[in-house]
Design a protein around this motif. Structure first.
Motif, PDB file in Angstrom:
ATOM      1  N   GLN A  31      -9.713  -4.265  -2.553  1.00 28.88           N
ATOM      2  CA  GLN A  31      -9.280  -3.014  -1.918  1.00 28.88           C
ATOM      3  C   GLN A  31      -8.455  -3.306  -0.681  1.00 28.88           C
ATOM      4  OE1 GLN A  31     -11.373  -1.100   0.818  1.00 28.88           O
ATOM      5  NE2 GLN A  31      -9.813   0.495   0.750  1.00 28.88           N
ATOM      6  N   GLN A  32      -8.859  -4.298   0.072  1.00 25.09           N
ATOM      7  CA  GLN A  32      -8.114  -4.655   1.273  1.00 25.09           C
ATOM      8  C   GLN A  32      -6.739  -5.210   0.927  1.00 25.09           C
ATOM      9  OE1 GLN A  32      -9.001  -3.935   4.295  1.00 25.09           O
ATOM     10  NE2 GLN A  32     -10.994  -3.120   3.680  1.00 25.09           N
ATOM     11  N   LEU A  37      -7.795  -0.766  -8.557  1.00 23.17           N
ATOM     12  CA  LEU A  37      -8.795  -0.971  -9.601  1.00 23.17           C
ATOM     13  C   LEU A  37      -9.137   0.375 -10.232  1.00 23.17           C
ATOM     14  CD1 LEU A  37     -11.223  -3.263  -7.573  1.00 23.17           C
ATOM     15  CD2 LEU A  37      -9.361  -3.988  -9.055  1.00 23.17           C
TER      16      LEU A  37
ATOM     17  N   ILE B  42      -9.174   6.073   3.675  1.00 27.72           N
ATOM     18  CA  ILE B  42     -10.374   5.294   3.946  1.00 27.72           C
ATOM     19  C   ILE B  42     -10.002   3.955   4.572  1.00 27.72           C
ATOM     20  CG2 ILE B  42     -11.583   6.352   2.014  1.00 27.72           C
ATOM     21  CD1 ILE B  42     -11.160   3.539   0.624  1.00 27.72           C
ATOM     22  N   HIS B  43     -10.984   3.300   5.095  1.00 30.25           N
ATOM     23  CA  HIS B  43     -10.733   1.954   5.600  1.00 30.25           C
ATOM     24  C   HIS B  43     -11.100   0.905   4.583  1.00 30.25           C
ATOM     25  CE1 HIS B  43      -9.823   1.858  10.100  1.00 30.25           C
ATOM     26  NE2 HIS B  43      -9.381   2.976   9.597  1.00 30.25           N
ATOM     27  N   SER B  44     -12.335   0.989   4.078  1.00 30.86           N
ATOM     28  CA  SER B  44     -12.711   0.010   3.058  1.00 30.86           C
ATOM     29  C   SER B  44     -13.865   0.542   2.217  1.00 30.86           C
ATOM     30  CB  SER B  44     -13.111  -1.325   3.723  1.00 30.86           C
ATOM     31  OG  SER B  44     -14.179  -1.093   4.614  1.00 30.86           O
ATOM     32  N   LEU B  45     -13.956  -0.038   1.071  1.00 30.09           N
ATOM     33  CA  LEU B  45     -15.033   0.306   0.146  1.00 30.09           C
ATOM     34  C   LEU B  45     -16.131  -0.707   0.366  1.00 30.09           C
ATOM     35  CD1 LEU B  45     -15.789   2.063  -2.350  1.00 30.09           C
ATOM     36  CD2 LEU B  45     -14.734   0.310  -3.752  1.00 30.09           C
ATOM     37  N   LEU B  46     -17.252  -0.225   0.878  1.00 29.85           N
ATOM     38  CA  LEU B  46     -18.273  -1.176   1.285  1.00 29.85           C
ATOM     39  C   LEU B  46     -19.198  -1.567   0.157  1.00 29.85           C
ATOM     40  CD1 LEU B  46     -19.257   0.308   4.746  1.00 29.85           C
ATOM     41  CD2 LEU B  46     -17.795  -1.642   4.274  1.00 29.85           C
ATOM     42  N   LEU B  73     -10.916   5.037  -9.457  1.00 30.66           N
ATOM     43  CA  LEU B  73      -9.721   4.444  -8.862  1.00 30.66           C
ATOM     44  C   LEU B  73     -10.089   3.844  -7.512  1.00 30.66           C
ATOM     45  CD1 LEU B  73      -6.424   4.454  -9.139  1.00 30.66           C
ATOM     46  CD2 LEU B  73      -6.655   6.058  -7.263  1.00 30.66           C
ATOM     47  N   VAL B  74      -9.652   2.636  -7.313  1.00 29.15           N
ATOM     48  CA  VAL B  74      -9.787   2.017  -5.993  1.00 29.15           C
ATOM     49  C   VAL B  74      -8.387   1.615  -5.575  1.00 29.15           C
ATOM     50  CG1 VAL B  74     -10.865   0.228  -4.614  1.00 29.15           C
ATOM     51  CG2 VAL B  74     -12.018   1.091  -6.646  1.00 29.15           C
ATOM     52  N   ALA B  75      -7.872   2.275  -4.538  1.00 26.74           N
ATOM     53  CA  ALA B  75      -6.573   1.867  -4.020  1.00 26.74           C
ATOM     54  C   ALA B  75      -6.763   1.516  -2.555  1.00 26.74           C
ATOM     55  CB  ALA B  75      -5.551   2.982  -4.196  1.00 26.74           C
ATOM     56  N   GLU B  76      -5.672   1.187  -1.882  1.00 18.70           N
ATOM     57  CA  GLU B  76      -5.791   0.682  -0.518  1.00 18.70           C
ATOM     58  C   GLU B  76      -6.364   1.748   0.421  1.00 18.70           C
ATOM     59  OE1 GLU B  76      -2.212  -1.111   0.658  1.00 18.70           O
ATOM     60  OE2 GLU B  76      -3.107  -2.149   2.360  1.00 18.70           O
ATOM     61  N   ARG B  77      -5.948   3.032   0.263  1.00 16.39           N
ATOM     62  CA  ARG B  77      -6.357   4.094   1.173  1.00 16.39           C
ATOM     63  C   ARG B  77      -7.135   5.204   0.464  1.00 16.39           C
ATOM     64  NH1 ARG B  77      -6.349   2.933   5.956  1.00 16.39           N
ATOM     65  NH2 ARG B  77      -5.578   4.884   6.813  1.00 16.39           N
TER      66      ARG B  77
END
Lengths: 389, 98
Positions: A31-32, A37, B42-46, B73-77
């Motif tokens: 993600q970073q 995904l 978002i900042h990050s997916l923990l 979906l997981v994107a940068e933001r």
């Protein structure tokens, strides 16, 4: 609810099972880094992840780094499809053949339509076009330009005024305009009007010239009826007029009183054959009807390949039931028919307009099952003919 | 401590009466019928699990609790989550975490 995105179709998409204790770290890492995904499902140290094939090069090293094991469960999209196609050569050949056939058949003339002329001229036009290379089954590339066809067709068929040729895809439309025969010029040279048939003059209508006969006078063929001579031989003009005379015709009629006539009952069976050379293979129609008499009609297809008639053809045979019937008519009916036939015959011999005045039966005899009659028909008709001199 | 830039942005947003997520760097959560959650900015997916999803929003942590979570979906933001949502909670950020 997985909707394939355009990106996934174009670049390919892989769906994987992941296994390992560091899945969370992997996800965070991805993600970073901005790797997109899809369909992430995690339960304990197992889960599933989908990733676009384009991003796989970034995804895989990260998996190795975090000690996550991968197992592919599905692959989709164009790259995989193309690879599959490469393995199936026959399918590629089939697709190529399809396009070749489509292109090839699109370059063939399938239909020649002729409009604007009567049926007999249409056949002539079709024949002429065939000689120029325009016929169903010919290659479009071998056919000359429409304006060339037009001029050549006109040259070949002098009885046409104009020919238009239009190519509509695989269809050729030919429009033809026939020449209208021109009006005969009036005979300007001085001449007489003479009798064309023997008869008794009834009325004479002279437009020009001197009337030489009186009503009631008997004339023979060649007798001058209206003379072109005016004023005692000083001036000659082309005589013109109508000469109505009573003309007698003798007609002999023979009518059989009994006729054997076979009529179709309407019952029929059909048989379809595939003909191979001289061999007929019956394909359809196995019914054996118990018709007393039959009438057979064949219809054979005309399958061609590039101008060559194929040895394989389809033949359709229709067997019609025929019932023999005797048509009888009484002597009175026959006599009535005889009069009508005689009138018809006489009308064919009359030139132009005229009418039948009277019909008389001169002789009637029934012999060998036939009615013999001699009929005298009196008509009132124009017997004047322009003399050639 | 808010920076001068953030103060100007906040003022501009109020003055132009814009929705706060347009200019301000704040997260935005959309929940559709308790079955689909879209979190933006978002900042990050923990953490991802089938019963919980934890997302770092910068100044707080979003915790989704429920059943059968699938992160579609997981994107940068941006994160999209599908599943049965039972509870959405904002947790204060722990010390030592960015």
């Amino acid at each position: 609810m997985k909707r394939p995105q355009l990106e996934h179709i174009v670049f390919g998409y892989v769906f994987m099972e992941v296994r390992g204790s560091n899945i969370q770290a992997l996800l965070l890492d991805m993600q970073q880094k901005g790797v997109v995904l899809h369909d992430v499902f995690v339960k304990g140290d197992r889960g599933t992840v989908g990733v676009c094939l384009r991003d796989f090069d970034a995804f895989y090293p990260a998996c190795r780094k975090h000690g996550v094991k991968l197992r592919f469960t599905s692959r989709s999209g164009m790259p995989f499809f193309i690879r599959k196609l490469r393995r199936r050569k026959a399918m590629l050949v089939g697709i190529a053949l399809f396009f070749v056939a489509l292109y090839g058949l699109g370059n063939v003339i399938w239909q020649v339509d002729v409009s604007g002329v009567e049926d007999d001229s249409r056949q002539l036009v079709i024949q002429a076009a065939r000689e120029l290379g325009v016929y169903p089954g010919s290659w479009k590339s071998k056919v000359p330009e429409p304006d060339v066809i037009q001029s050549r067709l006109l040259k070949k068929l002098p009885n046409l005024m104009w020919v238009g040729v239009q190519m509509d895809g695989s269809k050729v439309r030919i429009e033809a305009v026939p020449k209208v025969p021109d009006v005969q010029p009036l005979n300007k040279t001085p001449h007489d009007v003479i009798a064309g048939k023997p008869g008794v003059i009834r009325r004479v209508f002279a437009n020009r010239g001197t009337v030489m006969v009186k009503p009631g006078q008997v004339v023979h063929p060649g007798d001058v009826v209206i003379s072109g001579n005016l004023a005692g031989g000083t001036k000659w003009v082309p005589a013109d007029g109508q000469v109505f005379a009573e003309v007698w015709y003798n007609t002999r009629i023979t009518i059989p009183l009994q006729v054997n006539q076979s009529a179709l009952t309407g019952n029929h069976v059909e048989r379809d054959y595939l003909t191979l050379g001289g061999l007929n293979l019956r394909f359809w129609g196995w019914q054996q009807p118990d018709y007393q008499a039959t009438y057979e009609r064949d219809e054979t297809s005309d399958w061609k390949l590039g101008g060559l008639t194929l040895p394989v053809q389809w033949k359709q045979v229709t067997l019609y039931e025929v019932s023999p019937a005797q048509v009888k008519q009484s002597e009175d009916d026959a006599a009535r028919n005889a009069l009508a036939l005689a009138a018809q015959d006489v009308r064919g011999q009359m030139r132009g307009d005229g009418e039948i005045l009277e019909q008389t039966v001169l002789h009637r005899e029934v012999q060998h099952g036939k009615l013999y009659e001699t009929i005298l028909t009196k008509t009132d008709e124009n017997i004047g003919v322009a003399a050639s001199s | 401590m808010r920076t001068w830039k953030q103060r100007v942005r906040r003022a501009a947003t109020e003055w132009l009466s814009l929705p706060p997520d347009a200019l301000l760097d704040v997260s935005r959560l959309t929940c559709l019928d308790g079955g689909q959650v879209i979190v933006e900015n978002i900042h990050s997916l923990l953490r991802v699990a089938d019963t919980a999803v934890e997302i770092d929003l910068g100044n707080s942590i979003l915790l989704l609790q429920g059943e059968g979570f699938v992160v579609t979906l997981v994107a940068e933001r941006e994160v999209h989550v599908r599943g049965v949502v039972g509870q959405i909670s904002y947790l204060p950020k722990k010390e030592g975490q960015r």
